[in-house]
Design an enzyme around this catalytic site. Structure first.
Site, PDB file in Angstrom:
ATOM      1  N   HIS A   1      73.325  36.069  45.417  1.00 32.97           N
ATOM      2  CA  HIS A   1      74.270  37.181  45.256  1.00 32.97           C
ATOM      3  C   HIS A   1      74.572  37.782  46.609  1.00 32.97           C
ATOM      4  O   HIS A   1      73.749  37.751  47.523  1.00 32.97           O
ATOM      5  CB  HIS A   1      73.700  38.240  44.316  1.00 32.97           C
ATOM      6  CG  HIS A   1      72.297  38.646  44.658  1.00 32.97           C
ATOM      7  ND1 HIS A   1      71.198  37.914  44.268  1.00 32.97           N
ATOM      8  CD2 HIS A   1      71.823  39.672  45.398  1.00 32.97           C
ATOM      9  CE1 HIS A   1      70.102  38.492  44.726  1.00 32.97           C
ATOM     10  NE2 HIS A   1      70.459  39.548  45.431  1.00 32.97           N
TER      11      HIS A   1
ATOM     12  N   HIS B   1      75.666  41.303  48.434  1.00 31.53           N
ATOM     13  CA  HIS B   1      75.780  42.755  48.271  1.00 31.53           C
ATOM     14  C   HIS B   1      76.988  43.255  49.056  1.00 31.53           C
ATOM     15  O   HIS B   1      77.116  42.961  50.252  1.00 31.53           O
ATOM     16  CB  HIS B   1      74.560  43.470  48.870  1.00 31.53           C
ATOM     17  CG  HIS B   1      73.272  43.253  48.155  1.00 31.53           C
ATOM     18  ND1 HIS B   1      72.783  44.126  47.214  1.00 31.53           N
ATOM     19  CD2 HIS B   1      72.332  42.276  48.254  1.00 31.53           C
ATOM     20  CE1 HIS B   1      71.599  43.702  46.770  1.00 31.53           C
ATOM     21  NE2 HIS B   1      71.312  42.573  47.396  1.00 31.53           N
TER      22      HIS B   1
HETATM   23  P1  5GP Z   1      68.076  41.401  46.099  1.00 31.06           P
HETATM   24  O1  5GP Z   1      66.910  42.316  46.307  1.00 31.06           O
HETATM   25  O2  5GP Z   1      67.630  40.123  45.408  1.00 31.06           O
HETATM   26  O3  5GP Z   1      68.888  41.117  47.329  1.00 31.06           O
HETATM   27  O4  5GP Z   1      69.075  42.155  45.146  1.00 31.06           O
HETATM   28  C1  5GP Z   1      68.968  42.137  43.761  1.00 31.06           C
HETATM   29  C2  5GP Z   1      69.776  43.294  43.264  1.00 31.06           C
HETATM   30  O5  5GP Z   1      69.984  43.130  41.870  1.00 31.06           O
HETATM   31  C3  5GP Z   1      69.096  44.647  43.447  1.00 31.06           C
HETATM   32  O6  5GP Z   1      69.877  45.471  44.310  1.00 31.06           O
HETATM   33  C4  5GP Z   1      69.016  45.213  42.037  1.00 31.06           C
HETATM   34  O7  5GP Z   1      69.320  46.569  41.983  1.00 31.06           O
HETATM   35  C5  5GP Z   1      70.040  44.388  41.282  1.00 31.06           C
HETATM   36  N1  5GP Z   1      69.723  44.210  39.890  1.00 31.06           N
HETATM   37  C6  5GP Z   1      68.562  43.730  39.372  1.00 31.06           C
HETATM   38  N2  5GP Z   1      68.644  43.676  38.032  1.00 31.06           N
HETATM   39  C7  5GP Z   1      69.889  44.124  37.698  1.00 31.06           C
HETATM   40  C8  5GP Z   1      70.563  44.294  36.450  1.00 31.06           C
HETATM   41  O8  5GP Z   1      70.043  44.035  35.366  1.00 31.06           O
HETATM   42  N3  5GP Z   1      71.835  44.763  36.508  1.00 31.06           N
HETATM   43  C9  5GP Z   1      72.447  45.072  37.682  1.00 31.06           C
HETATM   44  N4  5GP Z   1      73.699  45.525  37.613  1.00 31.06           N
HETATM   45  N5  5GP Z   1      71.849  44.921  38.875  1.00 31.06           N
HETATM   46  C10 5GP Z   1      70.573  44.450  38.877  1.00 31.06           C
END
Ligand code: 5GP
Ligand code: ZN
Length: 146
Positions: free
Chosen positions: A103, A105
């Site tokens: 993903h 951001h």
């Molecule tokens: P990472 O830490 O892997 O770069 O980012 C994962 C992101 O996914 C986090 O910012 C977290 O808030 C988001 N996230 C995790 N679970 C969910 C969810 O069920 N719904 C949404 N909309 N965001 C999620």
């Protein structure tokens, strides 16, 4: 489009869990990050289960990353208070990845005090040109394995 039964973002693609979509086409889905690091914080995900950047092929990368500028522009245009944007892609636990469906951001920036921060360390004093060249050569050599 290969989805994973247990992946939380594959469930979001299938609308099996609630999500707030801002953009969707046949290649990507963009939806609001649940934490809203700043207002409008959006995640862009490929509509196929790919764990991280290391697993993309060139076609998927071209398709996914080509969507980023127009989504970024739409977010910025949605609120005149948005002055800039940090675009981040975390890969691996050590790099703060917590969901292993790749993903990107998109984090709108409102001011230096909007609550979002990043820290870049300047280690240049510890590097000679030779040391930099050695690192670059080690990386450069990997392309011949492609
Ligand atoms: P990472 O830490 O892997 O770069 O980012 C994962 C992101 O996914 C986090 O910012 C977290 O808030 C988001 N996230 C995790 N679970 C969910 C969810 O069920 N719904 C949404 N909309 N965001 C999620
Ligand atoms: Zn997935």
């Amino acid at each position: 489009m290969a989805l994973d039964q247990d992946c939380i973002f594959c469930k979001i693609i299938r609308n099996e869990i609630p999500n707030t979509v801002v953009y969707e086409d046949n290649v990507v889905k963009a939806f609001l990050d649940i934490t809203q690091g700043t207002p409008g914080h959006t995640l862009v995900i490929p509509k196929t289960h790919v764990p991280d950047i290391f697993a993309y092929d060139a076609d998927l990368a071209a398709a996914v990353f080509s969507r980023i500028p127009k989504i970024a522009r739409a977010i910025k245009a949605s609120d005149p208070a948005i002055k800039g944007m940090n675009i981040l892609n975390n890969n691996g636990k050590v790099a703060y990845q917590s969901v292993f469906h790749s993903h990107i951001h998109l984090i709108p920036r409102y001011s230096a005090k909007d609550g979002f921060g990043m820290r870049f360390t300047d280690n240049s004093a510890h590097y000679t040109p030779e040391k930099l060249q050695k690192i670059a050569t080690q990386i450069h050599q990997q392309f011949s394995a492609d």
